[in-house]
Design an enzyme around this catalytic site. Structure first.
Site, mmCIF file in Angstrom:
data_model
loop_
_atom_site.group_PDB
_atom_site.id
_atom_site.type_symbol
_atom_site.label_atom_id
_atom_site.label_comp_id
_atom_site.label_asym_id
_atom_site.label_seq_id
_atom_site.Cartn_x
_atom_site.Cartn_y
_atom_site.Cartn_z
ATOM 1 N N LYS A 37 0.466 -1.465 0.019
ATOM 2 C CA LYS A 37 -0.064 -0.037 -0.016
ATOM 3 C C LYS A 37 1.100 1.600 -0.026
ATOM 4 O O LYS A 37 1.838 1.114 1.206
ATOM 5 C CB LYS A 37 -0.866 0.313 1.470
ATOM 6 C CG LYS A 37 -2.037 0.045 0.992
ATOM 7 C CD LYS A 37 -2.473 0.378 2.613
ATOM 8 C CE LYS A 37 -4.372 1.404 1.956
ATOM 9 N NZ LYS A 37 -5.388 0.625 3.952
HETATM 10 C C1 E4P Z 1 -8.820 1.972 2.833
HETATM 11 O O1 E4P Z 1 -8.107 0.528 3.154
HETATM 12 C C2 E4P Z 1 -8.518 2.196 4.468
HETATM 13 O O2 E4P Z 1 -7.998 1.534 5.220
HETATM 14 C C3 E4P Z 1 -10.389 2.694 4.842
HETATM 15 O O3 E4P Z 1 -10.774 2.548 4.162
HETATM 16 C C4 E4P Z 1 -10.178 4.207 5.838
HETATM 17 O O4 E4P Z 1 -11.198 3.983 6.352
HETATM 18 P P1 E4P Z 1 -11.801 5.119 7.399
HETATM 19 O O5 E4P Z 1 -12.391 5.964 6.713
HETATM 20 O O6 E4P Z 1 -13.384 4.825 8.038
HETATM 21 O O7 E4P Z 1 -10.713 5.094 8.469
#
Ligand code: E4P
Length: 217
Positions: free
Chosen positions: A87
């Site tokens: 990522k």
């Molecule tokens: C995506 O990979 C992120 O980890 C995630 O969806 C962030 O979500 P949030 O806005 O609920 O923290």
């Protein structure tokens, strides 16, 4: 449509896996910290633990923000397990790192995407997944779903291979709406997936069927 769970909680990942519709897991440094997983070695071990629970892709985020650091970390993460997807944040150096990983056969998830322009760059750099954060856009009174729709349109125009991973999904309707638009993947909490199960008429209907069956037995 692939279903990913957005958590580092092993119990929830197990529960989602047992439901048998899970295709992968996304994590981020905040989700790791929420589970009390700190320190490089513990974090790396936790990624392997997650991979050993699920059958699908597991996103593991780089912390470095310089190109060399991202590449070094990304290669280390990718070496951990076949299921790891690196990522990478949508920043200038992130785009360069995405291209390097793409050229070297390492799968990536471009994270923290909030505009179509960023999604276009991620696809051009060869990202495997692009993660538009729809919930966080909704939080600031911007239409997160519309972003997913615009990315779908642009990717289809040019037949980009990058998969749209609708991220920051907060509830069940987000999943339904993303499915209508044609997001390739969604990632959200277990509760958003479980919400798909529920309908009061199902519960009422089943209760009546069982009661009627039991009358004759
Ligand atoms: C995506 O990979 C992120 O980890 C995630 O969806 C962030 O979500 P949030 O806005 O609920 O923290």
């Amino acid at each position: 449509m692939k279903f990913f769970i957005d958590t580092a909680n092993l119990d929830q990942i197990r529960e989602a896996q047992e439901l048998s519709v899970l295709d992968g897991v996304t994590t981020n440094p905040s989700l790791m910290a929420k589970e009390g997983i700190t320190g490089r070695n513990n974090i790396l071990k936790h990624y392997v633990d997650i991979c050993n629970i699920v059958d699908g892709d597991v996103s593991a985020e780089v912390i470095a923000t310089d190109v060399e650091g991202m590449i070094k970390e990304g290669e280390e993460l990718a070496d951990l397990h076949d299921q790891i997807v690196v990522k990478v944040p949508m920043i200038r150096n992130g785009v360069k790192a995405l291209k390097y990983f793409s050229d070297n056969g390492i799968r990536t998830n471009c994270t923290l995407v909030f505009s179509v322009g960023q999604a276009l760059l991620a696809a051009k750099a060869g990202a495997t997944y692009v993660s538009p954060f729809m919930g966080r856009l909704d939080d600031i009174s911007t239409d997160g779903l519309n972003l997913i729709a615009e990315i779908r349109h642009i990717y289809d125009n040019y037949a980009f291979d990058t998969q749209i991973l609708a991220a920051s999904v907060r509830h069940t309707m987000h999943i339904i709406d993303c499915a209508k638009i044609g997001a390739d993947v969604m990632t959200g909490p277990l509760s958003s997936i479980e919400g798909l199960l529920k309908h009061p008429l199902t519960d009422i209907g089943l209760e009546k069927f069982l009661a009627d069956y039991n009358k004759g037995n």
